[in-house]
Design a protein around this motif. Structure first.
Motif, PDB file in Angstrom:
ATOM      1  N   LYS A 171       0.826  -1.205   0.000  1.00  0.00           N
ATOM      2  CA  LYS A 171       0.000   0.000   0.000  1.00  0.00           C
ATOM      3  C   LYS A 171       0.864   1.260   0.000  1.00  0.00           C
ATOM      4  CE  LYS A 171      -3.719   0.520   2.394  1.00  0.00           C
ATOM      5  NZ  LYS A 171      -4.730   0.565   3.481  1.00  0.00           N
ATOM      6  N   GLU A 172       1.928   1.249   0.770  1.00  0.00           N
ATOM      7  CA  GLU A 172       2.822   2.408   0.809  1.00  0.00           C
ATOM      8  C   GLU A 172       3.483   2.606  -0.551  1.00  0.00           C
ATOM      9  OE1 GLU A 172       4.481   5.766   2.211  1.00  0.00           O
ATOM     10  OE2 GLU A 172       2.989   4.515   3.237  1.00  0.00           O
ATOM     11  N   PHE A 173       3.888   1.517  -1.175  1.00  0.00           N
ATOM     12  CA  PHE A 173       4.484   1.584  -2.513  1.00  0.00           C
ATOM     13  C   PHE A 173       3.483   2.148  -3.512  1.00  0.00           C
ATOM     14  CE2 PHE A 173       4.706  -0.652  -6.624  1.00  0.00           C
ATOM     15  CZ  PHE A 173       5.936  -0.206  -7.086  1.00  0.00           C
ATOM     16  N   LEU A 174       2.251   1.657  -3.485  1.00  0.00           N
ATOM     17  CA  LEU A 174       1.237   2.095  -4.440  1.00  0.00           C
ATOM     18  C   LEU A 174       0.854   3.558  -4.244  1.00  0.00           C
ATOM     19  CD1 LEU A 174      -1.148  -1.013  -4.380  1.00  0.00           C
ATOM     20  CD2 LEU A 174       0.491  -0.398  -6.179  1.00  0.00           C
ATOM     21  N   ARG A 175       0.950   4.021  -3.012  1.00  0.00           N
ATOM     22  CA  ARG A 175       0.529   5.399  -2.706  1.00  0.00           C
ATOM     23  C   ARG A 175       1.285   6.417  -3.553  1.00  0.00           C
ATOM     24  NH1 ARG A 175       0.831   4.921   2.410  1.00  0.00           N
ATOM     25  NH2 ARG A 175      -1.375   4.359   2.685  1.00  0.00           N
ATOM     26  N   SER A 176       2.564   6.146  -3.845  1.00  0.00           N
ATOM     27  CA  SER A 176       3.358   7.098  -4.625  1.00  0.00           C
ATOM     28  C   SER A 176       2.882   7.194  -6.072  1.00  0.00           C
ATOM     29  CB  SER A 176       4.844   6.705  -4.585  1.00  0.00           C
ATOM     30  OG  SER A 176       5.049   5.452  -5.211  1.00  0.00           O
ATOM     31  N   PHE A 177       2.119   6.199  -6.520  1.00  0.00           N
ATOM     32  CA  PHE A 177       1.564   6.214  -7.877  1.00  0.00           C
ATOM     33  C   PHE A 177       0.117   6.712  -7.894  1.00  0.00           C
ATOM     34  CE2 PHE A 177       4.918   3.058  -7.946  1.00  0.00           C
ATOM     35  CZ  PHE A 177       5.550   3.271  -9.155  1.00  0.00           C
ATOM     36  N   GLY A 178      -0.438   6.985  -6.724  1.00  0.00           N
ATOM     37  CA  GLY A 178      -1.844   7.335  -6.652  1.00  0.00           C
ATOM     38  C   GLY A 178      -2.739   6.141  -6.920  1.00  0.00           C
ATOM     39  N   THR A 179      -2.209   4.948  -6.701  1.00  0.00           N
ATOM     40  CA  THR A 179      -2.930   3.696  -6.968  1.00  0.00           C
ATOM     41  C   THR A 179      -3.555   3.180  -5.685  1.00  0.00           C
ATOM     42  OG1 THR A 179      -1.344   3.169  -8.734  1.00  0.00           O
ATOM     43  CG2 THR A 179      -2.698   1.363  -7.900  1.00  0.00           C
ATOM     44  N   VAL A 180      -4.817   2.775  -5.768  1.00  0.00           N
ATOM     45  CA  VAL A 180      -5.566   2.306  -4.600  1.00  0.00           C
ATOM     46  C   VAL A 180      -5.507   0.790  -4.510  1.00  0.00           C
ATOM     47  CG1 VAL A 180      -7.836   2.263  -3.489  1.00  0.00           C
ATOM     48  CG2 VAL A 180      -7.119   4.280  -4.784  1.00  0.00           C
ATOM     49  N   LEU A 181      -5.419   0.282  -3.291  1.00  0.00           N
ATOM     50  CA  LEU A 181      -5.468  -1.167  -3.088  1.00  0.00           C
ATOM     51  C   LEU A 181      -6.926  -1.617  -3.044  1.00  0.00           C
ATOM     52  CD1 LEU A 181      -3.284  -3.377  -0.877  1.00  0.00           C
ATOM     53  CD2 LEU A 181      -5.764  -3.620  -0.726  1.00  0.00           C
ATOM     54  N   GLU A 182      -7.236  -2.623  -3.851  1.00  0.00           N
ATOM     55  CA  GLU A 182      -8.564  -3.236  -3.845  1.00  0.00           C
ATOM     56  C   GLU A 182      -8.412  -4.655  -3.310  1.00  0.00           C
ATOM     57  OE1 GLU A 182     -12.399  -4.015  -6.791  1.00  0.00           O
ATOM     58  OE2 GLU A 182     -10.479  -3.383  -7.655  1.00  0.00           O
ATOM     59  N   ALA A 183      -9.218  -5.009  -2.330  1.00  0.00           N
ATOM     60  CA  ALA A 183      -9.038  -6.265  -1.607  1.00  0.00           C
ATOM     61  C   ALA A 183      -9.951  -7.370  -2.119  1.00  0.00           C
ATOM     62  CB  ALA A 183      -9.296  -6.056  -0.119  1.00  0.00           C
ATOM     63  N   TRP A 184      -9.331  -8.462  -2.627  1.00  0.00           N
ATOM     64  CA  TRP A 184     -10.086  -9.695  -2.756  1.00  0.00           C
ATOM     65  C   TRP A 184      -9.751 -10.563  -1.545  1.00  0.00           C
ATOM     66  CZ3 TRP A 184      -7.121 -14.107  -3.075  1.00  0.00           C
ATOM     67  CH2 TRP A 184      -5.887 -14.062  -3.723  1.00  0.00           C
ATOM     68  N   TYR A 185     -10.624 -11.515  -1.250  1.00  0.00           N
ATOM     69  CA  TYR A 185     -10.562 -12.209   0.042  1.00  0.00           C
ATOM     70  C   TYR A 185     -10.584 -11.194   1.189  1.00  0.00           C
ATOM     71  CZ  TYR A 185      -9.366 -17.005  -1.568  1.00  0.00           C
ATOM     72  OH  TYR A 185      -9.365 -18.257  -2.131  1.00  0.00           O
ATOM     73  N   PRO A 186     -11.441 -10.167   1.143  1.00  0.00           N
ATOM     74  CA  PRO A 186     -11.427  -9.172   2.211  1.00  0.00           C
ATOM     75  C   PRO A 186     -11.803  -9.751   3.567  1.00  0.00           C
ATOM     76  CG  PRO A 186     -13.398  -8.920   0.871  1.00  0.00           C
ATOM     77  CD  PRO A 186     -12.515  -9.906   0.159  1.00  0.00           C
ATOM     78  N   LEU A 187     -12.453 -10.924   3.550  1.00  0.00           N
ATOM     79  CA  LEU A 187     -12.811 -11.610   4.794  1.00  0.00           C
ATOM     80  C   LEU A 187     -11.953 -12.861   5.002  1.00  0.00           C
ATOM     81  CD1 LEU A 187     -16.678 -11.295   4.382  1.00  0.00           C
ATOM     82  CD2 LEU A 187     -15.189  -9.890   5.829  1.00  0.00           C
ATOM     83  N   GLY A 188     -10.807 -12.900   4.326  1.00  0.00           N
ATOM     84  CA  GLY A 188      -9.917 -14.043   4.479  1.00  0.00           C
ATOM     85  C   GLY A 188     -10.524 -15.334   3.987  1.00  0.00           C
ATOM     86  N   HIS A 189     -11.337 -15.247   2.924  1.00  0.00           N
ATOM     87  CA  HIS A 189     -12.028 -16.424   2.387  1.00  0.00           C
ATOM     88  C   HIS A 189     -12.860 -17.095   3.472  1.00  0.00           C
ATOM     89  CE1 HIS A 189     -12.840 -18.929  -0.979  1.00  0.00           C
ATOM     90  NE2 HIS A 189     -12.253 -19.994  -0.528  1.00  0.00           N
ATOM     91  N   ALA A 190     -13.432 -16.253   4.337  1.00  0.00           N
ATOM     92  CA  ALA A 190     -14.276 -16.719   5.446  1.00  0.00           C
ATOM     93  C   ALA A 190     -13.548 -17.728   6.336  1.00  0.00           C
ATOM     94  CB  ALA A 190     -15.580 -17.312   4.930  1.00  0.00           C
ATOM     95  N   ASP A 191     -12.247 -17.531   6.501  1.00  0.00           N
ATOM     96  CA  ASP A 191     -11.460 -18.415   7.360  1.00  0.00           C
ATOM     97  C   ASP A 191     -11.976 -18.341   8.798  1.00  0.00           C
ATOM     98  OD1 ASP A 191      -8.779 -19.960   7.789  1.00  0.00           O
ATOM     99  OD2 ASP A 191      -8.794 -18.381   9.311  1.00  0.00           O
TER     100      ASP A 191
END
Length: 286
Positions: free
Chosen positions: A169-189
């Protein structure tokens, strides 16, 4: 619904619904429930083999096309420039739409620079509104941007409280790129969803552990696309905009980071994806 302004200028809802591994027959009912609950962002892909069903569900919703933020992705077999040009048109044809709001490179394998050139041309032609990538590490993201005219608006990767992707996320921030989360719930682990901290915060805020996790994503500035075909779960997942986690609560969730994904992307796909590159996914969906 809260939204984020992408580096393309487009506004993207922070919470959407994903249809990974959702059968075409189930897309219609699931998306009907999602639209009724207030979702206005849908994430599909060539490789999911359900683009046609997604497009039909959007048309059946009665919502104006401009009210639905639609994402799809190109699969590596279609990355060479010429194939990518045809694949983009194939996606639009299956979705029965003049444009997609966001088009992603699905994986960091194959000729992704060639595909990106075709995607940039699709933006110029009005076929695509914004571009992004999925599952790209820092090295390949840098290689892509070194050859690109358009900087990716998002990088869609596995992200959840056990794998928070802080360095990326810190790396992407310099590009103005947003992180989009798949498995946002950890695949319901089960280990993640039964963390005592989430039970405690759920009781405090009158919510469920799942809702606490999704709210954490929103406050972290992530875009999240949980998948469900259960109408009650779909409705509950979007019911997260009437409470706020305190800074110390967000910090407590931050302490859960283990830095380990559930899905070992590089090792698995490095062996499987490239030998499978001869498969023509477009042909399978005609």
């Amino acid at each position: 619904m809260e939204s984020i302004t992408l580096n393309s200028g487009a506004r993207m809802p922070q919470l959407g619904i994903g249809v990974y591994q959702v059968r075409s027959a189930d897309c219609g009912p699931a998306l009907a429930s999602a639209f009724a609950a207030g979702y206005r962002s849908v994430d599909t892909a060539n490789a999911y083999l359900n683009e046609r069903a997604v497009g039909e569900a959007i048309r059946n919703s009665g919502l104006p096309r401009e009210d639905v933020f639609l994402t799809s992705k190109l699969w590596p077999p279609n990355y060479p420039y010429e194939k990518a040009v045809a694949a983009i048109d194939g996606t639009l044809r299956r979705l029965a739409t003049d444009y997609v709001d966001l088009l992603l490179l699905h994986q960091q394998y194959g000729d992704y620079n060639g595909a990106w050139r075709a995607m940039e041309e699709a933006v110029e032609a009005g076929k695509v509104r914004a571009l992004g990538v999925s599952n790209f590490d820092e090295r390949r993201f840098t290689d892509l941007t070194d050859h690109a005219s358009i900087v990716p608006a998002v990088n869609q990767v596995e992200c959840h409280p056990y794998h928070q992707q802080r360095e990326l996320k810190e790396f992407l921030r310099s590009f103005g790129t947003v992180l989009e989360a798949w498995y946002p719930l950890g695949h319901a682990d089960r280990r993640l969803l039964t963390e005592p901290l989430f039970a405690e915060l759920a009781r405090k805020h009158g919510k469920s552990p799942v809702q606490v996790i999704l709210r954490w994503h929103i406050q972290e500035g992530n875009i999240a696309i949980p998948r469900s075909t259960n109408p009650s779960h779909i409705a509950a997942n979007i019911d997260i905009f009437d409470f706020v986690l305190a800074p110390e609560e967000v910090a407590s969730i931050g302490a859960l980071d283990k830095g380990k994904p559930f899905f070992q992307m590089p090792d698995l796909l490095g062996r499987i994806l490239l030998p499978a590159a001869r498969i023509n996914f477009d042909k399978r969906q005609r």
